[in-house]
Design an enzyme around this catalytic site. Structure first.
Site, PDB file in Angstrom:
ATOM      1  N   ASP A  35       4.126   4.984  -7.694  1.00 61.86           N
ATOM      2  CA  ASP A  35       4.151   5.978  -7.599  1.00 61.86           C
ATOM      3  C   ASP A  35       4.528   7.350  -8.509  1.00 61.86           C
ATOM      4  O   ASP A  35       5.303   7.694  -9.177  1.00 61.86           O
ATOM      5  CB  ASP A  35       5.174   6.362  -6.192  1.00 61.86           C
ATOM      6  CG  ASP A  35       4.916   6.793  -5.305  1.00 61.86           C
ATOM      7  OD1 ASP A  35       4.469   6.554  -3.953  1.00 61.86           O
ATOM      8  OD2 ASP A  35       4.668   8.024  -5.517  1.00 61.86           O
ATOM      9  N   ILE A  36       3.676   8.413  -7.633  1.00 63.98           N
ATOM     10  CA  ILE A  36       3.317   9.530  -8.575  1.00 63.98           C
ATOM     11  C   ILE A  36       4.640  10.711  -8.256  1.00 63.98           C
ATOM     12  O   ILE A  36       4.806  11.371  -9.365  1.00 63.98           O
ATOM     13  CB  ILE A  36       2.398  10.065  -8.490  1.00 63.98           C
ATOM     14  CG1 ILE A  36       1.777  11.053  -9.498  1.00 63.98           C
ATOM     15  CG2 ILE A  36       1.748  11.019  -7.238  1.00 63.98           C
ATOM     16  CD1 ILE A  36       0.977  11.775  -8.756  1.00 63.98           C
ATOM     17  N   ASN A  91       4.388   2.007   5.150  1.00 59.36           N
ATOM     18  CA  ASN A  91       4.480   3.269   6.147  1.00 59.36           C
ATOM     19  C   ASN A  91       2.551   2.780   6.902  1.00 59.36           C
ATOM     20  O   ASN A  91       1.655   2.834   6.560  1.00 59.36           O
ATOM     21  CB  ASN A  91       4.354   4.142   5.522  1.00 59.36           C
ATOM     22  CG  ASN A  91       5.845   4.666   5.151  1.00 59.36           C
ATOM     23  OD1 ASN A  91       6.591   4.267   5.741  1.00 59.36           O
ATOM     24  ND2 ASN A  91       5.538   5.177   4.089  1.00 59.36           N
ATOM     25  N   GLY A  97       4.491   7.063   8.941  1.00 57.55           N
ATOM     26  CA  GLY A  97       4.465   8.098   7.926  1.00 57.55           C
ATOM     27  C   GLY A  97       3.290   7.971   6.935  1.00 57.55           C
ATOM     28  O   GLY A  97       3.365   8.638   5.579  1.00 57.55           O
ATOM     29  N   GLN A  98       1.906   7.494   7.260  1.00 56.11           N
ATOM     30  CA  GLN A  98       0.899   6.810   6.304  1.00 56.11           C
ATOM     31  C   GLN A  98       0.377   7.926   5.761  1.00 56.11           C
ATOM     32  O   GLN A  98       0.181   8.753   6.533  1.00 56.11           O
ATOM     33  CB  GLN A  98       0.555   6.156   6.885  1.00 56.11           C
ATOM     34  CG  GLN A  98      -0.797   5.546   6.368  1.00 56.11           C
ATOM     35  CD  GLN A  98      -1.424   4.312   5.621  1.00 56.11           C
ATOM     36  OE1 GLN A  98      -0.905   4.073   7.473  1.00 56.11           O
ATOM     37  NE2 GLN A  98      -2.651   3.737   5.582  1.00 56.11           N
ATOM     38  N   HIS A 104      -0.853   0.187   0.961  1.00 54.99           N
ATOM     39  CA  HIS A 104      -0.042  -0.199   0.054  1.00 54.99           C
ATOM     40  C   HIS A 104       1.448  -0.490   0.758  1.00 54.99           C
ATOM     41  O   HIS A 104       1.391  -0.537   1.733  1.00 54.99           O
ATOM     42  CB  HIS A 104      -0.144   1.203  -1.023  1.00 54.99           C
ATOM     43  CG  HIS A 104       0.284   2.281  -0.169  1.00 54.99           C
ATOM     44  ND1 HIS A 104      -0.291   2.817   0.959  1.00 54.99           N
ATOM     45  CD2 HIS A 104       1.375   3.069   0.191  1.00 54.99           C
ATOM     46  CE1 HIS A 104      -0.580   4.182   1.469  1.00 54.99           C
ATOM     47  NE2 HIS A 104       0.936   3.877   1.036  1.00 54.99           N
TER      48      HIS A 104
END
Ligand code: 5GP
Ligand code: ZN
Length: 118
Positions: A35-36, A91, A97-98, A104
């Protein structure tokens, strides 16, 4: 409706290699990458290469890919050394909260994770 690839989708671009990422896992159907904006020492995203807008957009015919996502998450967790445990999160939609509309699985670990989530 399921699409193989959505040209406007960030994770479809990552799956297609248009946006390069370091792969932690790659096979014909699934890709895993960091994840970034990590929320834990280990924060990996696992995505199907096929575009599904969310978990809620999968159907009864998608059981195999859903199972493969969970099985792959287990193998990536092992490879990341998460012997003390980890958390998988999907999510889904506005209330979930997506923020990226391509299914994913978050794999989080490397610290004790609180509960309940916010
Ligand atoms: P969501 O909020 O939809 O459950 O999760 C989306 C995740 O994608 C977030 O944790 C966010 O940090 C991550 N993300 C967003 N854009 C990028 C990107 O360009 N590259 C990577 N590796 N992760 C991203
Ligand atoms: Zn997509």
């Amino acid at each position: 409706m399921t699409e193989i690839s959505n040209p406007d989708c960030l994770f479809c671009k990552i799956a297609a290699g248009t946006i390069p990422v370091k792969w932690l896992h790659e096979d014909g159907q699934i890709l895993a990458f960091n994840d970034i904006n990590p929320q834990a020492p280990v924060h990996v995203l696992l995505i199907p290469k096929q575009h599904f807008t969310s978990h809620a957009h999968t159907t009864a015919g998608d059981t195999a890919i859903l199972g493969q996502l969970l099985a792959t998450a287990r193998e990536v967790a092992k490879a990341q050394g998460l012997a003390n445990g980890y958390r998988l999160v999907i999510n889904t939609g506005l209330d979930g909260g997506q923020t990226v509309e391509h299914l994913h699985v978050h794999l989080l670990g490397g610290r004790h994770l609180g509960w309940p989530p916010g």
